[in-house]
Design an enzyme around this catalytic site. Structure first.
Site, PDB file in Angstrom:
ATOM      1  N   LYS A 150       0.848  -1.189   0.000  1.00  0.00           N
ATOM      2  CA  LYS A 150       0.000   0.000   0.000  1.00  0.00           C
ATOM      3  C   LYS A 150       0.886   1.242   0.000  1.00  0.00           C
ATOM      4  O   LYS A 150       1.908   1.271   0.697  1.00  0.00           O
ATOM      5  CB  LYS A 150      -0.894  -0.020   1.243  1.00  0.00           C
ATOM      6  N   SER A 189      -9.739   1.382   2.725  1.00  0.00           N
ATOM      7  CA  SER A 189      -8.920   2.173   1.846  1.00  0.00           C
ATOM      8  C   SER A 189      -7.816   1.397   1.129  1.00  0.00           C
ATOM      9  O   SER A 189      -7.247   1.910   0.171  1.00  0.00           O
ATOM     10  CB  SER A 189      -8.284   3.316   2.633  1.00  0.00           C
ATOM     11  N   SER A 215      -9.665  -1.036   6.845  1.00  0.00           N
ATOM     12  CA  SER A 215      -9.087  -0.817   5.515  1.00  0.00           C
ATOM     13  C   SER A 215      -8.372  -2.015   4.896  1.00  0.00           C
ATOM     14  O   SER A 215      -8.073  -2.003   3.705  1.00  0.00           O
ATOM     15  CB  SER A 215      -8.119   0.366   5.554  1.00  0.00           C
TER      16      SER A 215
END
Lengths: 486, 99
Positions: free
Chosen positions: A79, A154, A178
């Site tokens: 990420k 996310s 997330s």
């Protein structure tokens, strides 16, 4: 044999028996990224040259038989909020669009030491603020199961990349679901470890008291393998636990017979999609067949989880994001600035997206004179009650089961006009972070051809139990083996 | 209790977080904030008399260590990301105004 479809365990076996090389595996992954990611758009940056260089080194390590770990030569992505030295790290924000960190996060260092091969950085909601990946300042990521739908957020890029076989494993980050919520939307296994189990050093902070880095993988076994490599005490993060990291894969095959599974009644209420509810009921039956004892439990403050989570997030994020000020790194808008405050105002106005603006302003509001007691302090008190709910439940059962989301993946654009509506999609995943407990998401079936996710929530530092139960489930189901129709 | 957050308040909090904001944006945010804060007011239902605020979640104890001098990032390396620098320092316009 399709190299990109291998699990970590399978790839490790082929690498160490010299049936394949890491260079071959990495090249296959890069080729697939350059082909398939045109549709999925999960990567912000693809690190072709670096990856092939790391793969070559991994092959040398394997050839010499020196220091070979289960991750040596395995391609992964991360990420884009986790710092990578000399590789752009953007948080999918305009304000960090060209930011190239001078140092590695501890997680990055640990994975580099293990010999894993970084193929790229994945898209996310800007600074982790979102539940659909639509708050990326760069582009939307698409759900590999239906390109018109969101991958969740996310860590939507990490989830979509994993689901579309664009990495053998990916690293996500979970502040309030997330990792788990997008894992559920894309048929991936992922864990939010206990707060403090994985170092946050080098993670660009969203909520310092919630943020938890965790792996996203094909199955629970791979997830255990990666967590073992990245967990542990770090002198650079004083909130990390000193206790030794267990060998998570060692006892993963242990039977789960006799373990107590709690079903929180507050999670099974109106509003859940029928197919999601059916998948949960079917999963509960599976666990019963595996010999687990199922009983209903109560987490009475569940409905307050969402306001507690968001209020504390707004407050901490407004402070954490103060460092994005256009003077030391990142975007700087100084045209016509008469003083330094002008640079702050202009840079942040231009560099932040609407959701970030909303949240930091609401954070300042909740912390400001006259409102501190009513919002911030009140939320911290209710947080104590949320935490006690889990303690009470865990005095009766070993593990809790809940869906990751009331629905399957929604359509792109469906919820972007109403911020509150978007927040509500996090209702099942947010409460664990204020309490700090670990939770693992795994595929639990399908509803209208879209994946359904469930999460198993455990006691502090008992990730081993989560892996064991998830692994037992994945031995008798094959949801996690289903591939999207790309 | 419906609570409205007017544009004046929005502009005030925007300045607190050093965020430039246009009139149109203040209008939009004002409407959104009112409904979000209204939703958060549900916390008032919870009796928190005698409940201490959460202060940590890991039951952590204070972590102390010796303050040992170690090599860190060089000044040159650090300044690589600075938009503006001069003679080894980050350069910004006036910090303390003349008014």
């Amino acid at each position: 044999m399709e190299l990109t479809q291998l699990s970590i365990r399978e790839a490790h076996e082929l690498l160490t028996t010299k049936k394949i090389s890491s260079v071959e595996l990495t090249q296959a992954m890069l080729d697939r990224i350059h082909d398939v990611d045109k549709k999925v758009k999960s990567y912000v940056t693809v690190t072709d040259d670096l990856a092939l260089e790391q793969a070559k080194k991994a092959d040398e390590r394997i050839a010499k038989g020196e220091n070979v770990t289960p991750l040596t030569g395995i391609p992964f992505s991360m990420k884009d909020c986790i710092s990578t030295r000399d590789v752009r790290t953007t948080c999918s924000s305009k304000i960090l669009e060209n930011y190239v960190p001078q140092y590695n996060a501890t997680v990055t260092n640990k994975l580099a030491d293990s010999g894993a091969v970084l193929v790229g950085k994945t898209n996310m909601d800007e600074f982790g603020m979102g539940s659909s990946c639509e708050n990326s300042a760069f582009f939307n990521t698409h759900n590999p199961w239906d390109l018109e739908r969101v991958p969740g957020g996310s860590s939507g890029g990490s989830a979509a990349a994993m689901s579309a076989s664009l990495a053998t494993f990916t690293i996500g980050e979970d502040t309030g679901g997330s990792v788990r919520m997008p894992a559920g939307f894309t048929n991936v296994t992922g864990i939010k470890p206990t707060y403090g189990r994985v170092s946050r050093y080098g993670l660009i902070a969203l909520v310092s008291s919630f943020d938890s880095i965790g792996p996203m993988t094909r199955d629970a076994y791979d997830c255990a393998t990666v967590l073992e490599a990245i967990a542990g005490h770090d002198p650079h993060d004083s909130t990390t636990y000193n206790s030794p990291v267990p060998n998570y894969t060692k006892d993963i095959d242990k039977p789960v017979k006799g373990m107590k599974l709690g079903i929180p009644k507050e999670y099974f209420v109106a509003g859940m999609e029928a197919g999601v509810e059916a998948a949960m009921q079917e999963s509960i039956r599976q666990f019963e067949k595996l010999g687990m004892e199922v009983r209903e439990v109560s987490l009475p403050h569940t409905k307050y989880g969402l306001p507690v989570y968001y209020l504390l997030l707004f407050a901490e994020a407004s402070a954490n994001l103060a460092r994005m000020d256009g003077t030391r790194f990142g975007l700087s808008v100084s045209d016509g600035a008469k003083d330094v405050i002008d640079i702050y105002l202009k840079t942040r106005h231009e560099g932040f997206g609407d959701e970030v603006k909303r949240r930091i302003m609401l954070g300042a509001y909740a912390l400001s004179a006259g409102y501190y007691d009513a919002y911030y302090l009140k939320a911290q008190k209710v947080r104590t009650l949320l935490r006690r709910d889990f303690e009470t439940a865990f005095s009766k059962v070993d593990i809790l089961l809940a869906p990751t989301c009331p629905t399957t993946a929604f359509k792109l654009g469906e919820k972007t006009s109403d911020p509150l509506e978007m927040y509500l999609s996090d209702i099942y995943v947010v409460a664990t972070n204020p309490a700090g407990v670990p939770a693992l998401a795994l595929p639990a079936g399908f509803s209208n051809n879209m994946p359904v996710g469930m999460q198993l929530i455990g006691k502090h530092l008992e990730e081993s139990t989560l892996f064991q139960v998830a692994h037992a489930y994945q031995q008798v189901t094959d949801w996690h083996k289903q591939q999207p129709p790309l | 209790m419906a609570q409205t957050i007017d544009t004046k308040t929005v502009k005030h909090v925007a300045f607190l977080v050093r965020l430039g904001i246009s009139e149109d944006e203040a209008q939009t945010f004002s409407g959104q904030f009112s409904s979000i804060i209204d939703y958060f007011n549900m916390l008032n239902e919870v009796d928190t008399e005698n409940v201490p605020p959460a202060s940590d979640i890991a039951n952590a104890e204070n972590v102390l260590r010796e303050d040992v001098v170690k090599p860190s990032m060089s000044r040159e390396e650090f300044l690589k990301n600075a938009p503006n620098s001069e003679r080894g320092y980050v350069k910004v316009p006036t910090v303390l105004g003349d008014e």
